[in-house]
Motif scaffolding. Structure first.
Motif: not given
Length: 78
Positions: A28-32, A59-62
């Motif tokens: 899962e990739e989150w973007y701010y 970009q934060i990858i989980f």
């Protein structure tokens, strides 16, 4: 941000992401994002002709709801 932090930790720090997706590896990739305008762009009527803006992105990858990678980058704007 540290590798190993949970999604809950990230939500407490930054709130919900502006965008998210699942990549080809199932992570899962989150973007701010934050748009920063040059000082001169704040001048009424003339601002659109002076200076520029840049977009700062995180970009934060989980994987398994834990942070495995964090990437910060800047995109030049107009």
């Amino acid at each position: 941000m540290k590798v190993g932090q949970s999604q809950t930790d990230v939500l407490k720090l930054f709130g919900p992401p502006y965008a998210s997706q699942t990549n080809a590896k199932g992570q899962e990739e989150w973007y701010y994002y934050e748009v920063n305008k040059h000082f001169w762009q704040r001048i009424p009527l003339l601002g659109k002709y002076l200076g520029g803006e840049k977009i700062e992105a995180l970009q934060i990858i989980f994987e398994s709801r834990k942070v495995i990678k964090v990437r910060y980058y800047v995109v030049p704007g107009s």
